[in-house]
Enzyme design. Structure first.
Site, PDB file in Angstrom:
ATOM      1  N   HIS A 217       0.810  -1.221   0.000  1.00 27.44           N
ATOM      2  CA  HIS A 217       0.000   0.000   0.000  1.00 27.44           C
ATOM      3  C   HIS A 217       0.843   1.271   0.000  1.00 27.44           C
ATOM      4  O   HIS A 217       0.321   2.350  -0.279  1.00 27.44           O
ATOM      5  CB  HIS A 217      -0.938  -0.002   1.207  1.00 27.44           C
ATOM      6  CG  HIS A 217      -2.015  -1.040   1.129  1.00 27.44           C
ATOM      7  ND1 HIS A 217      -3.315  -0.756   0.772  1.00 27.44           N
ATOM      8  CD2 HIS A 217      -1.979  -2.388   1.340  1.00 27.44           C
ATOM      9  CE1 HIS A 217      -4.039  -1.860   0.780  1.00 27.44           C
ATOM     10  NE2 HIS A 217      -3.249  -2.868   1.135  1.00 27.44           N
TER      11      HIS A 217
ATOM     12  N   ASP B 284       3.770   9.550  -1.274  1.00 27.51           N
ATOM     13  CA  ASP B 284       2.604   8.810  -0.788  1.00 27.51           C
ATOM     14  C   ASP B 284       2.305   7.669  -1.741  1.00 27.51           C
ATOM     15  O   ASP B 284       2.411   7.835  -2.967  1.00 27.51           O
ATOM     16  CB  ASP B 284       1.381   9.731  -0.707  1.00 27.51           C
ATOM     17  CG  ASP B 284       0.596   9.533   0.575  1.00 27.51           C
ATOM     18  OD1 ASP B 284       0.735   8.459   1.197  1.00 27.51           O
ATOM     19  OD2 ASP B 284      -0.147  10.451   0.958  1.00 27.51           O
TER      20      ASP B 284
END
Length: 500
Positions: free
Chosen positions: A174, A386
């Site tokens: 992730h 991110d």
């Protein structure tokens, strides 16, 4: 009752999709979790008679004697089995706070100066991954589809294979995967890569992450040769095919749309707007973390107020920072620096009736968060790095009037999908970000609406259920020749995707 002859789905993650809540009477209860991963996977688990394996959030020393009974109650309510992994306080400190968050997190986010390469951390990481593998071995049966999630559990498939577990192993990362130069700093780099190659399918967020991972394997394990073009590549290793693909995670588009129109949310929007009447509202929402770029964002807003005086008394930045790892010294220092900068900006520019920065340091309820999304004219989402950043997608989807502007860091995974409508910025470029703030404040209505419609359409097309569908399709693909591009898939229900 589930069909015991069909392959089952086992989800393995660091945390279970619930929170154990100690009671004042000495009894513990549980609260079901939320979020995109739970929303997307719960229907699959219920349909397949699946199991979710993870840590219940309470150290082994504090676990109640009746935990098995509590987990059975949770499973009955959620519609699938819950199986806890017991971790001691030492496990949590060395494996989670240590290796996961003082080695992998900073390196994978390009902050090597914050990494601490303690050999004890690596020993704990291996030992805890072994515990998760033992839980998989206990609760799986031959042919199960085992989907393991995120950077805390990269070694689980390798440990499962050592234990003789017969299953199909997939992994999804992730967070970003670092470049070769950054990854080489980890002393245990080769061991990690070899463990990742024990999976049958490796999923990452973006094409950049996929290329980085493939390049690391080429450099450190030269006998591995990748083949195939497009979003899914493969290699052969020890008689197995290993696939790697990029699968950008998303959100529940329809769910957020519905919730954004709820009456409590609308009341929250009215309250926010009443308090900020006549202002252009710029919103930043982040977990308090050094990767989120909050200090650079505040500097950019300050720069915009200095260089564009017409924004003064007409623009307000609402910055919400959700507390995270409050006991870690570097996070305490980060919080103090943010609060000092907010104080400086407000001290310099505040006028009667106008405070330039509204700073919130607490968790927001669902209604509050959606209310701020809908009330904001501009979302300023500028992480330094991110994996995806679902806040950007949530803001767009809840912007039901198509009248908002998204300013997005080019280093967020979401940038590859949302560049069709977002104003992309380099978050390290304070003046460039300030210019984007000014442009967003002055953007004509027709341009705002056109940009937002494009982003919302892209998210609707590739929502979180598309993500599950595309990942599971790749996991069951037998032959990569002629393998369709992800946007060519015909509709497939999650239940069908795990059929053998």
């Amino acid at each position: 009752m589930p069909d015991n002859h069909r392959s089952r789905l086992l989800i393995v993650s660091n945390r279970l999709p619930l929170k154990v809540v100690p009671g004042t009477d000495g009894k513990a209860t549980f609260e079901p979790g939320s979020g995109g991963l739970v929303t997307a996977l719960a229907p699959v688990l219920r349909n397949r008679g699946g199991t979710w394996i993870g840590w219940p959030g309470v150290n082994a020393e504090q676990l109640p004697d009746y935990l098995p009974e509590l987990m059975e109650q949770a499973g009955a309510k959620l519609g699938y089995r819950i199986r806890p992994v017991s971790l001691t306080q030492k496990d949590v400190k060395l494996f989670y706070e240590g290796f996961s968050n003082e080695v992998l997190w900073p390196i994978f986010h390009d902050f090597p100066s914050l990494a601490k390469f303690d050999p004890a951390y690596w020993d704990a990481y291996r030992a805890v991954n072994r515990k998760y593998a033992e839980a998989v071995a206990e609760h799986s049966r031959p042919g199960d589809f085992i989907w393991i999630h995120d950077y805390q559990l990269m070694l689980v498939a390798e440990e499962c294979r050592k234990l003789g577990v017969d299953g199909r192993f997939s992994f999804f990362l992730h967070i970003p995967f670092p470049s070769l130069g950054m990854f080489l700093k980890i002393p245990w780099r080769t061991e990690i890569l070899r463990a990742l190659l024990a999976y049958d399918l490796l999923g990452v967020q973006t094409a950049w992450d996929r290329r980085n991972l493939m390049e690391c394997v080429r450099s450190l394990i030269p006998e591995v040769a990748w083949r195939g073009r497009g979003r899914v590549a493969s290699t052969s290793l020890e008689g197995r095919d290993v696939r790697i693909g990029d699968f950008p995670i998303s959100i529940d588009y329809r769910g957020f749309m519905r919730q954004a129109k709820n009456q409590p949310v609308l009341q929250m929007v009215q309250a926010i707007r009443k308090n900020l009447t006549g202002r252009t509202v710029i919103l930043g929402v982040d977990r308090l973390d050094y990767t989120k770029g909050i200090l650079y964002r505040l500097a950019a807003f300050h720069n915009a107020l200095v260089r564009y005086p017409e924004l003064r008394e007409k623009t307000t930045l609402v910055q919400a920072a959700v507390p995270s790892r409050t006991g870690v010294p570097q996070y305490k220092r980060l919080r103090a620096r943010i609060e000092r900068m907010v104080g400086r900006i407000n001290g310099q520019f505040t006028r009667p009736g106008w405070i330039p920065v509204h700073y919130i340091f607490r968790s927001l309820s669902r209604e509050e968060l959606l209310g701020y999304y809908r009330a904001a004219d501009i979302a300023l989402i500028t992480p330094l790095k991110d994996g995806m950043n679902l806040i950007a997608k949530e803001y767009c989807v809840t912007n039901v009037d198509n009248d908002g502007v998204l300013i997005l860091s080019e280093f967020a995974g979401a940038a590859s999908q949302l560049q069709i409508g977002a104003l992309l910025v380099n978050p390290f470029d304070v003046m460039g970000t300030a210019d984007a703030v000014y442009r967003a404040c002055k953007m004509p209505a027709n341009e705002r609406k056109s940009r937002m419609r494009k982003m919302r359409a892209a998210i609707r097309k590739q929502d979180v259920f598309w993500w599950v569908d595309s990942f599971l399709r790749s996991a069951i693909a037998k032959d990569l020749s002629g393998f369709p591009a992800l946007d060519e898939y015909s509709p497939l229900t999650p239940a069908e995707a795990v059929e053998t």
